[in-house]
Design an enzyme around this catalytic site. Structure first.
Site, PDB file in Angstrom:
ATOM      1  N   GLU A  11     -11.596  11.041   6.086  1.00 17.28           N
ATOM      2  CA  GLU A  11     -10.161  10.874   5.809  1.00 17.28           C
ATOM      3  C   GLU A  11      -9.570  12.207   5.384  1.00 17.28           C
ATOM      4  O   GLU A  11     -10.133  12.885   4.522  1.00 17.28           O
ATOM      5  CB  GLU A  11      -9.914   9.883   4.651  1.00 17.28           C
ATOM      6  N   ASN A  28     -14.037   0.862   0.692  1.00 17.70           N
ATOM      7  CA  ASN A  28     -13.280   2.096   0.774  1.00 17.70           C
ATOM      8  C   ASN A  28     -13.003   2.647  -0.614  1.00 17.70           C
ATOM      9  O   ASN A  28     -12.293   2.005  -1.399  1.00 17.70           O
ATOM     10  CB  ASN A  28     -11.946   1.848   1.498  1.00 17.70           C
ATOM     11  N   GLU A  29     -13.610   3.771  -0.926  1.00 21.49           N
ATOM     12  CA  GLU A  29     -13.269   4.579  -2.111  1.00 21.49           C
ATOM     13  C   GLU A  29     -13.607   3.941  -3.453  1.00 21.49           C
ATOM     14  O   GLU A  29     -13.175   4.424  -4.489  1.00 21.49           O
ATOM     15  CB  GLU A  29     -11.792   5.018  -2.069  1.00 21.49           C
ATOM     16  N   TRP A  46       0.868  -1.174   0.000  1.00 23.18           N
ATOM     17  CA  TRP A  46       0.000   0.000   0.000  1.00 23.18           C
ATOM     18  C   TRP A  46       0.903   1.221   0.000  1.00 23.18           C
ATOM     19  O   TRP A  46       2.130   1.064  -0.057  1.00 23.18           O
ATOM     20  CB  TRP A  46      -0.930  -0.022   1.230  1.00 23.18           C
ATOM     21  N   ASP A  47       0.321   2.409   0.027  1.00 20.56           N
ATOM     22  CA  ASP A  47       1.232   3.562  -0.042  1.00 20.56           C
ATOM     23  C   ASP A  47       1.793   3.946   1.328  1.00 20.56           C
ATOM     24  O   ASP A  47       2.410   4.978   1.480  1.00 20.56           O
ATOM     25  CB  ASP A  47       0.625   4.759  -0.800  1.00 20.56           C
ATOM     26  N   TRP A  48       1.580   3.078   2.314  1.00 20.34           N
ATOM     27  CA  TRP A  48       2.239   3.239   3.611  1.00 20.34           C
ATOM     28  C   TRP A  48       2.833   1.933   4.126  1.00 20.34           C
ATOM     29  O   TRP A  48       3.244   1.846   5.273  1.00 20.34           O
ATOM     30  CB  TRP A  48       1.274   3.777   4.665  1.00 20.34           C
TER      31      TRP A  48
END
Ligand SMILES: *[C@@H]1O[C@H](CO)[C@@H](O)[C@H](O)[C@H]1NC(C)=O
Ligand SMILES: *[C@@H]1O[C@H](CO)[C@@H](O)[C@H](O)[C@H]1NC(C)=O
Ligand SMILES: *[C@@H]1O[C@H](CO)[C@@H](O)[C@H](O)[C@H]1NC(C)=O
Ligand SMILES: *[C@@H]1O[C@H](CO)[C@@H](O)[C@H](O)[C@H]1NC(C)=O
Ligand SMILES: *[C@@H]1O[C@H](CO)[C@@H](O)[C@H](O)[C@H]1NC(C)=O
Length: 889
Positions: A560, A462-463, A197-199
């Protein structure tokens, strides 16, 4: 003559405390413990614990290093490309084998596997979010039973499923290169963030991540149990609904008794259990003369629980079942109704009929390897949320449905949970077998979790509405109907329908962000799911000046928003070597998984601060870490304060904001991210500031057009207050205030944001002599009629610190002492010191305050040690940094 009913011991039910059994009871044999594990070609063969996973087993046996060390996520990619086999042997008693039915129960299999008992295939698994149950009675022998679980690489499986889906693409195919991840995660029911993921890193692990056991019984088995409070608004009375899912081998009769002794409420229900699996529902009216104490979110009241006793007796009075469960009473509504004559709908939660502003953050998996997430880790993180005055966490849809202990603790701590289903940032396939698997997942999770009062909302993804609406995946318009159809099929026709059936009393959203009722009206995918007039909003901007509230959407509900920062040096230390600890290192870019993330942090910091200029690379890295945390803390503070002060206002039809959940609470590893708590539990500066900006009573200042300063009082309390604001003008160059102004006292009703102070800045400063925007700043606080401060003190900068005139290097001395209350640090400063940061290195614990603006010569800060720590130890570990330390004099 009724055969005895045997109910098994199932510890995995959320709120159940104890299962006891009358007479002879069902047999449960745990198969947890040490198994054997090997890879495809058996070049590796080792003992492995169940529950557990391959990576942990390999590390524990010394086959690999810490997977989080340096670049090991890339080095260990082979682990997730290989196929692994878990195997164990066991004996079973004669007694167990004599039961009419014996089931093999696997509570969590991650993910794609075939299960073999004594050489016979008993079933397959393809979804880590569900329990698998296989009948195995005929296959069992007294000794030497061989149970084998053969895992297929999740990465290989996802690619196979992708290739089999030839009719049209199901994007995204792969994550962006910077995530260094694997492709097609949307084709497998596994934590979506496990492919990167981006984290966080890509560790698509394998393993039996929850328990394995045999369950044997003669007549029937309790599959699920749940207890739900129901509030009858008309009659103003409570009842308690108990749902049981029973699987019976033959019809059976029982008297079911529900008893809540503390509320003097008890009733008995004669019940015929049918053959097969069926759901039975019983409703117990709570004695109207009992005073039911409600479950309240943190900050609004207690979290009283009651004991529910459920027993079943056969006709001849034999005890068949004896369940003790914890129950709580609370109601929840999501209110979407016309707002003050303008376009749009409100979007807020009412708990026990009371509108509640939701304050909190978003939760991601606490580790790539869930066997490392102990109750201690969970408690520490959740207590940190409570200590920062949060009342809600959103369990984000790209991770996992959390373990039972998580929800138990949220119940006890008054943390509301916005629970996503595990679908995120993608389109998903809707083949029959995929949908069947999802349906089972949803049904099991809803049964497992619906007794928890903390869960106030289900949200299906989510999204994914936003992804379709704003065309993230460049879907040609002629193909769009296919994707819309798949979207509705998965989230509406299946997930929503199932949830409404199993848990009709709880609010449900199809996505986040969404326009809620308006999205439904538009066929579930709104033209603009980010529309601030409806539903919830996610908002990120790294280029706008984050101190300027005009850049933020005046949303009904902000679920968010956030900014990245680096974790502290002490957190990075164990996973790096000396050469890594500099901003320009390969390591520094390797750990950053968001496109351009490191640059974005510096650019945002540079809007208001000079960047560090130390020539020593380690010092410069340490200063950069500090500055990114300052930037992040300030940005999220500004945005959160904007949302909180917007709760009572409509401006052009926008506002009445009733939720602020920043992204994100916790970290999955040691890397830059949006989190306010570092991997390992250390609070970033943001988390310390959150404790203030989420305080029940808070003064907020901002500048409106025409150079006007406004100060609002925000109160989440139930009772009304009478408050005034005290504003002190300080020069950067000296510690004593230049002048002080006080507003008239004004009423601040409970649950409101009220302007208390309004003044042109020029007039304010002119009246104060010697001051202009560059030379001075404002500090302010709220006071009640007795002159007592209410809520934290706050401040407002009139210029960027990089432009401040008169800001001198602060010489801050720190003395650690210990008294009967514990450890404390006495600070003394020679000058105004912005963002004073106390860092205890790797010593576990927290300071009573941190990251603060020091406007007085002295301040004492407590240190709440996480383990036995002496004053000398803290003194050795302690460093104090403030803004001026970043620059050579
Ligand atoms: C066995 O598999 C491992 C991991 O995939 C690989 O590194 C190794 O070369 C293989 N060994 C043999 C003998 O094929
Ligand atoms: C894993 O199993 C799949 C399916 O049987 C096979 O195609 C693949 O080659 C196996 N991988 C390894 C490393 O043996
Ligand atoms: C309700 O509680 C009262 C005591 O407050 C008790 O006398 C009464 O029997 C109870 N009613 C039921 C239905 O249990
Ligand atoms: C900082 O302050 C301490 C005590 O107040 C003093 O002893 C020390 O000399 C000062 N250091 C500098 C660089 O001014
Ligand atoms: C804590 O440390 C002190 C000093 O090292 C020691 O005397 C004391 O016994 C320790 N207490 C515990 C509970 O470990």
């Amino acid at each position: 003559m009724i055969p005895r009913v045997f109910i098994s011991v199932l510890l995995s039910f959320g709120v159940l405390e104890v299962w006891r059994h009358g007479g002879v009871f069902a047999l449960v044999q745990s198969l947890d413990g040490e198994w054997n594990l090997w890879n495809s070609n058996k070049s590796l063969s080792l003992p492995a614990r169940v529950p557990g996973c391959v990576h942990t087993a390999l590390e524990q046996r010394g086959f690999i290093q810490d997977p989080y060390f340096r670049f090991n996520d890339l080095l260990y990619e082979w682990i997730s490309l290989d196929n692994w086999t878990y195997a164990t042997t066991f004996a079973v008693s004669k007694q167990l084998r004599s039961k009419r039915e014996v089931l093999l129960v696997l509570d969590g299999v991650d993910t794609v596997a075939s299960v073999w008992l004594n050489g016979v295939s008993v079933g397959r698994t393809d979804n880590m979010f569900r329990r698998y149950v296989f009948p195995v009675r005929e296959l069992l022998k007294a000794e030497g039973n061989a149970l084998t679980v053969r895992f297929l690489s999740a990465v290989v499986y996802a690619a196979q499923r992708r290739n089999a889906h030839a009719a049209y693409p199901v994007p995204p195919e792969c994550p962006p290169d910077v995530q260094k991840g694997q492709c097609h995660v949307n084709f497998i029911r596994k934590a979506q963030s496990s492919f990167s993921w981006d984290w966080g890193p890509s560790f698509p692990g394998a393993g039996l991540w929850k328990g394995v056991r045999l369950e044997a019984f003669d007549l029937l088995r309790l599959v699920h149990f749940a207890a739900l409070p129901l509030y009858d608004a008309g009659g103003s009375s409570w009842s308690l609904q108990a749902d049981v899912l029973v699987d019976a081998l033959q019809p059976a009769f029982a008297h079911i008794t529900l008893d809540v002794p503390e509320l003097l409420s008890r009733a008995t229900f004669p019940t015929n259990f049918l053959q097969g699996a069926a759901k039975y529902t019983f409703a117990l009216n709570i004695n109207a003369s009992s005073d039911v104490k409600l479950w309240w979110p943190n900050g609004l009241g207690g979290q009283t629980s009651y004991r529910l006793l459920v027993t079943a007796r056969s006709r001849d009075g034999k005890s068949l079942l004896d369940v003790k469960s914890k129950v709580y009473f609370r109601s929840v509504e999501l209110v979407q109704e016309p707002v003050g004559g303008s376009a749009g709908l409100s979007f807020y939660f009412r708990i026990n009929r009371k509108p509640v502003f939701l304050k909190g953050s978003n939760w991601i998996p606490a580790h790539s390897f869930q066997d490392r997430v102990t109750p201690h880790v969970l408690r520490d993180l959740l207590q940190s949320a409570v200590d920062a005055n949060m009342n809600v966490l959103r369990v984000w849809g790209g991770g996992i449905y959390e373990q039972d202990a998580f929800y138990d603790m949220c119940d006890e701590m008054g943390l509301m949970v916005w629970q996503d289903f595990m679908f995120a940032c993608a389109t998903y396939p809707t083949e029959d077998d995929f949908v069947r698997s999802v349906r089972e997942e949803v049904s099991q999770q809803v049964w497992r979790l619906k007794s928890h009062p903390s869960i106030i909302l289900w949200s299906a993804n989510n999204e994914n509405e936003a992804a379709l609406a704003t065309d993230w995946f460049h879907i040609p318009s002629w193909r769009r109907p296919v994707y819309l159809k798949d979207y509705v099929k998965l989230y509406v026709d299946n997930i929503m329908a199932l949830v409404k059936q199993e848990d009709p009393g709880r609010p449900f959203l199809v996505s986040s962000p969404t326009n809620g009722a308006e999205s439904e009206r538009e066929g579930y995918v709104a033209g603009d799911p980010y529309d601030p007039r409806y539903g919830d909003t996610h908002f990120y901007s790294y280029v706008d000046d984050c101190w300027d509230w005009r850049a933020f959407p005046r949303a009904r509900f902000a679920s968010e928003y956030g900014f990245q920062s680096w974790p502290s040096l002490s957190t990075l230390w164990p996973v790096s070597v000396a050469a890594d600890r500099r901003s320009s290192s390969r390591f520094a870019s390797h750990r950053q998984r968001h496109p351009d993330g490191n640059q974005q942090m510096l650019k945002q910091a540079a809007v208001h601060f000079r960047l560090p200029d130390a020539s020593d690379p380690l010092a410069r890295f340490a200063h950069t870490i500090y500055l990114t945390q300052v930037m992040q803390a300030q940005c999220v503070k500004a945005q959160t304060e904007f949302y909180r002060r917007s709760r009572s206002e409509l401006v052009g039809g926008l506002g009445n904001t009733m939720g602020a959940l920043y992204w994100q609470l916790n970290d999955i590893w040691q890397a830059p991210s949006w989190s306010s708590i570092e991997f390992g539990g250390k609070w970033k500066m943001l988390h310390y500031l959150a404790a203030d900006f989420f305080a029940d009573v808070l003064p907020v200042a901002f500048e409106d057009d025409d150079d006007t300063l406004l100060i609002y009082a925000v109160s989440d309390l139930s009772q009304d207050l009478k408050l005034r604001v005290v504003v002190s003008v300080h020069a950067w160059s000296e510690l004593d205030p230049v002048c002080t102004l006080t507003s008239e006292p004004a009423a601040v009703p409970g649950g409101s944001a009220v302007p208390l102070f309004k003044r042109r800045i020029a007039a304010l400063l002119a009246g104060c002599g010697r001051c202009d925007r560059l030379a001075c700043l404002l500090a302010f606080r709220l006071e009640d009629g007795d002159g007592a401060r209410r809520g934290p003190a706050n401040h407002h900068f009139l210029c960027s610190p990089k432009d401040a005139v008169g800001l001198r290097p602060a010489n801050i001395t720190a003395k650690v002492r210990e008294d009967e209350r514990g450890l404390a640090v006495d600070l003394q400063t020679s000058a105004v010191a912005p963002f004073v940061w106390l860092d205890a290195g790797a010593l576990p614990g927290r300071f009573g305050a941190n990251g603060f603006l020091m406007l007085s010569r002295e301040r004492t800060v407590a240190f709440h040690a996480g383990r036995n720590t002496s004053a000398a130890e803290l003194s050795r570990a302690l460093s104090v940094t403030s803004l001026s330390d970043l620059y050579a004099p």
